[in-house]
Enzyme design. Structure first.
Site, PDB file in Angstrom:
ATOM      1  N   ARG A 107       0.729   3.721  -3.239  1.00  0.00           N
ATOM      2  CA  ARG A 107       0.089   5.023  -2.982  1.00  0.00           C
ATOM      3  C   ARG A 107       1.120   6.127  -2.760  1.00  0.00           C
ATOM      4  O   ARG A 107       1.024   7.200  -3.356  1.00  0.00           O
ATOM      5  CB  ARG A 107      -0.839   4.942  -1.763  1.00  0.00           C
ATOM      6  CG  ARG A 107      -1.982   3.955  -1.956  1.00  0.00           C
ATOM      7  CD  ARG A 107      -2.962   4.006  -0.794  1.00  0.00           C
ATOM      8  NE  ARG A 107      -3.784   2.795  -0.763  1.00  0.00           N
ATOM      9  CZ  ARG A 107      -5.064   2.776  -0.432  1.00  0.00           C
ATOM     10  NH1 ARG A 107      -5.682   3.878  -0.099  1.00  0.00           N
ATOM     11  NH2 ARG A 107      -5.731   1.631  -0.412  1.00  0.00           N
ATOM     12  N   ASP A 143      -5.108 -10.106  -7.912  1.00  0.00           N
ATOM     13  CA  ASP A 143      -5.324  -9.242  -9.077  1.00  0.00           C
ATOM     14  C   ASP A 143      -4.088  -8.644  -9.736  1.00  0.00           C
ATOM     15  O   ASP A 143      -3.770  -8.923 -10.898  1.00  0.00           O
ATOM     16  CB  ASP A 143      -6.317  -8.111  -8.711  1.00  0.00           C
ATOM     17  CG  ASP A 143      -5.981  -7.376  -7.401  1.00  0.00           C
ATOM     18  OD1 ASP A 143      -4.958  -7.703  -6.779  1.00  0.00           O
ATOM     19  OD2 ASP A 143      -6.743  -6.466  -7.019  1.00  0.00           O
ATOM     20  N   GLU A 184     -11.809   0.345 -10.372  1.00  0.00           N
ATOM     21  CA  GLU A 184     -11.365  -0.609 -11.407  1.00  0.00           C
ATOM     22  C   GLU A 184     -12.153  -0.544 -12.712  1.00  0.00           C
ATOM     23  O   GLU A 184     -11.574  -0.606 -13.799  1.00  0.00           O
ATOM     24  CB  GLU A 184     -11.394  -2.047 -10.852  1.00  0.00           C
ATOM     25  CG  GLU A 184     -10.316  -2.343  -9.821  1.00  0.00           C
ATOM     26  CD  GLU A 184     -10.588  -1.715  -8.458  1.00  0.00           C
ATOM     27  OE1 GLU A 184     -11.761  -1.377  -8.187  1.00  0.00           O
ATOM     28  OE2 GLU A 184      -9.639  -1.562  -7.666  1.00  0.00           O
ATOM     29  N   GLU A 224       0.837  -1.209   0.000  1.00  0.00           N
ATOM     30  CA  GLU A 224       0.000   0.000   0.000  1.00  0.00           C
ATOM     31  C   GLU A 224       0.867   1.253   0.000  1.00  0.00           C
ATOM     32  O   GLU A 224       0.573   2.230  -0.692  1.00  0.00           O
ATOM     33  CB  GLU A 224      -0.934   0.008   1.222  1.00  0.00           C
ATOM     34  CG  GLU A 224      -1.952  -1.123   1.272  1.00  0.00           C
ATOM     35  CD  GLU A 224      -3.085  -0.966   0.259  1.00  0.00           C
ATOM     36  OE1 GLU A 224      -3.078   0.002  -0.513  1.00  0.00           O
ATOM     37  OE2 GLU A 224      -3.978  -1.849   0.238  1.00  0.00           O
TER      38      GLU A 224
HETATM   39  C1  DMJ Z   1      -6.292   0.559  -4.972  1.00  0.00           C
HETATM   40  O1  DMJ Z   1      -5.574   0.868  -3.847  1.00  0.00           O
HETATM   41  C2  DMJ Z   1      -5.433  -0.102  -6.001  1.00  0.00           C
HETATM   42  O2  DMJ Z   1      -6.070  -0.035  -7.232  1.00  0.00           O
HETATM   43  C3  DMJ Z   1      -5.138  -1.519  -5.669  1.00  0.00           C
HETATM   44  O3  DMJ Z   1      -4.347  -2.146  -6.641  1.00  0.00           O
HETATM   45  C4  DMJ Z   1      -6.419  -2.283  -5.508  1.00  0.00           C
HETATM   46  N1  DMJ Z   1      -7.309  -1.657  -4.585  1.00  0.00           N
HETATM   47  C5  DMJ Z   1      -7.481  -0.247  -4.575  1.00  0.00           C
HETATM   48  C6  DMJ Z   1      -8.680   0.260  -5.316  1.00  0.00           C
HETATM   49  O4  DMJ Z   1      -9.770  -0.533  -5.300  1.00  0.00           O
END
Ligand code: DMJ
Length: 679
Positions: free
Chosen positions: A314, A442, A579, A310
């Site tokens: 971010r 994912d 997404e 994260e």
């Molecule tokens: C975001 O922090 C990023 O896209 C991450 O890869 C997946 N989850 C969240 C958004 O849903």
């Protein structure tokens, strides 16, 4: 019969024909050959452009063939890709295919193409079937990219361009004037960085950056909103920002209903995550106040555990992107310090990083709740760590992150698919872990493709081989259609083997990634899956009275079930996730089809109606009832970083506002430059 005996005098036509033949015979042979060649070329041209009335003009006034609608009836189904179909009874041609899906597909495809790429649009409209599974041998030589452009243009702008071209010391092994001393071994570099997080290459970060001055980024220019929809998104951003500023400034997230703040890592997540969005939207004032906060108040030496993934996507991604767009090297100084402080995560016996790091005491460990790291987390830091290396000319970050690629490549997988947990001590997958393209799985798949693009799309690179194999696995093991309406979805394998017809909203990033891959030479089966999945994801929004999607959707596996798609009460929340908007953006950016904008506009309005509150936008507990949406009171930083950014870019009149040949978005929607070479 009688006529056989009648002698007729040559008519005028006959005479002309004979004299023509005589003239032809008198021509020298080479001249005759030339004429024949000319006629053949003319015929070929005519054939290529037939039927003439279908010739249309693209935005540049260049004629090109009109796209043909995709007819999915008569599409031969490949049993590999349709596991439910009994191979023996499979007819050559399947004629009965989904009515609803077809209608939607046709309506999406045939409308509103303004300036589409010929390739993408033609393929989207062609009658194509899912192909054979790919294999390593199927990796074709891909078209030349102008991916080098960003770096090249930056180099050209520099006085010492020639040197800059080879300017990476450890990375490109060039002993340059920019860096005095090389630190050679991996361990030396790692220890040096961890022990001295405020230094780079043995000197202060700022001093190091001064030495590599010619390598540094130049600012990019954006023009701000150019139409009503974009202005509406900017207004939504400003509303969110104002609420955050008033009630949560300096904290990670805003709680817009209670008008308080929410802390996670104590890193001002919403500010750092929003920097590039503001820059792209042309919000100079807001960008400046955020920039100043980063310079003065963003501190990493706080005694807090942060999640490596994260924080990387971010914060590191946000800082790097802000640096590349604005050319402000303060962001790179911060990025380098953060990179150093995150490196302890790699001090594991296997090289697979631990999930959590303490940025002050520089210790790292597995999550409190599990001995394992999430697979998607350890494989979704590479774009950022590589970019940090390329930007600072210090290779350690890229080396550590690439080691994870190599490790993952060497592990046994299920048709290219990976279990969602991996152990940092042993470097092995957890036995019987779920396989999913949703939570914890994912972005493993996303970063295989994007890293390959970031590094110049090298032929037969393990990243792209793993990606192709994985998408084959998706097609053969995880993709299903619902029994009545034939919606395509991606399920999960519980215990690594038992199919579960459940799809997270997170999986709706996949259509966009698949289309991006197809644009970069991946097979047509990827394109068709992209389009089918896009239709399904759109349904997960439009089926609900709020026009918002739930977190998780289940699909019917037999026609005994009442509905083809259903949502369990505990899964009906919406967290303002990006997404599907991200996928809409890729579809618009790569095809120019404005219908994707209309789809996005419907959803944007739904957020306006149901998620907007006085102090910002809130996540919801229930998308199934407009009268009882149950506000959840959280505005996660990805709302401003991703969802609003993708909306803004989706509604742009210039679909190349961010040129996907030159930029690659990280998993949090932060654009980073594409580099022309692998290393
Ligand atoms: C975001 O922090 C990023 O896209 C991450 O890869 C997946 N989850 C969240 C958004 O849903």
């Amino acid at each position: 019969m009688e006529n056989d005996h009648i002698i007729t005098l040559p008519s005028g036509d006959d005479r002309a024909r004979k004299s023509l033949r005589r003239t032809w015979n008198q021509l020298p042979r080479c001249q005759r050959n030339l004429i024949i060649l000319g006629i053949m070329a003319l015929c070929l041209m005519i054939l290529l452009y037939l039927p003439g009335d279908q010739i249309i003009h693209d935005a540049d006034g260049q004629p090109k063939p009109a796209p043909q609608p995709l007819h999915r009836d008569n599409v031969p189904l490949n049993p590999h890709h349709h596991p439910n179909i009994n191979k023996d009874t499979l007819p050559q041609v399947v004629t009965e295919l989904p009515a609803v899906a077809d209608r939607l597909a046709d309506s999406i495809i045939n409308q509103n193409i303004v300036d589409g790429d010929e390739g993408a649009n033609d393929k989207l409209n062609e009658q194509v079937a899912y192909g054979e599974p790919n294999s390593a041998e199927n990796v074709v030589r891909l078209p030349e990219t102008n991916a080098a452009a960003v770096v090249a243009s930056r180099d050209n702008d520099n006085d010492e361009g020639a040197m800059v071209d080879n300017g990476a010391d450890e990375i490109n092994n060039i002993d340059s004037e920019f860096v005095e001393k090389k630190v050679t071994t991996l361990n030396d570099q790692l220890n040096e960085a961890i022990q001295h997080p405020l230094r780079l290459g043995g000197v202060s970060i700022s001093e190091h950056l001064r030495k590599i001055q010619p390598l540094l980024a130049k600012e990019q220019h954006f023009h701000g909103a150019s139409n009503e929809r974009q202005s509406a998104v900017v207004a939504a951003f400003k509303h969110s920002w104002a609420g955050y500023k008033k009630y949560a400034w300096g904290h990670d997230n805003l709680k817009p209903v209670s008008q308080t703040s929410h802390e996670w890592f104590g890193l001002g997540l919403s500010i750092v995550d929003s920097l590039d969005t503001m820059y792209i939207m042309g919000l100079d004032e807001e960008f400046k106040e955020a920039r100043d906060w980063v310079e003065k108040s963003l501190k990493f030496n706080t005694n807090r555990e942060v999640n490596l993934f994260e924080t990387t996507i971010r914060v590191l991604g946000g800082l790097l992107s802000a640096y590349h767009l604005s050319g402000d090297k303060m962001f790179l100084v911060k990025s380098a310090e953060l990179g150093n402080r995150l490196l302890p995560a790699f001090l594991s016996p296997s090289g697979i990083p631990f999930s959590d790091v303490n940025l002050e005491d520089l210790s790292a460990h597995s999550p409190k709740w599990s001995p394992d790291s999430s697979t998607s987390e350890v494989t979704t830091i590479q774009l950022e760590f590589r970019d940090l290396s390329r930007s600072t000319n210090v290779s350690i970050y890229e080396r550590m992150a690439s080691g994870v690629n190599e490790k993952l490549h060497s592990l046994d997988k299920t048709h290219g698919l990976v279990p969602i947990f991996i152990n940092a001590n042993t470097g092995t997958f957890r036995n019987y872990a779920t396989i999913s393209l949703g939570a914890r799985g994912d972005s493993y798949y996303e970063y295989l493709l994007k890293q390959w693009i970031q590094t110049g799309r090298k032929d037969n690179d393990n990243l792209i081989l793993d990606y192709m194999q994985a998408i084959d696995g998706v097609l053969t093991q995880l993709m299903r259609r619902t029994p009545r309406e034939h919606w395509v979805y991606i399920g999960e394998l519980i215990n690594g083997k038992d199919f579960k017809p459940k799809m997270d909203h997170l999986t709706c990033y996949l259509p966009g990634t698949l289309l991006l891959g197809h644009q970069n030479g991946m097979p047509d089966s990827h394109l068709i899956l992209a389009k089918d999945l896009m239709d399904t994801c759109y349904q997960t929004y439009t089926r609900h009275p709020t026009h918002l999607a739930p977190e998780i959707t289940y699909f019917a596996t037999t026609d005994k079930e009442e509905q083809d798609m259903y949502v369990k009460p505990n899964d009906a929340h919406n967290l303002l996730r990006p997404e599907f908007i991200e996928s809409l953006y890729y579809f618009y950016a790569l095809t120019g089809n404005r219908t994707y904008q209309d789809m996005g506009w419907l959803i944007f309005q739904a957020f306006e109606t149901h998620a907007k509150v006085e102090a910002g936008y809130t996540s919801l507990g229930n998308v199934k009832n407009t009268q009882n949406t149950r506000m959840r009171d959280l505005m996660e930083s990805f709302w401003m970083s991703e969802t609003l950014k993708y909306f803004y870019l989706l509604f742009s009149d210039n679909r190349k506002e961010i040129d996907l040949e030159q930029w690659v978005f990280n998993s949090e929607g932060h654009p980073l430059p594409v580099y022309p070479t692998a290393s």
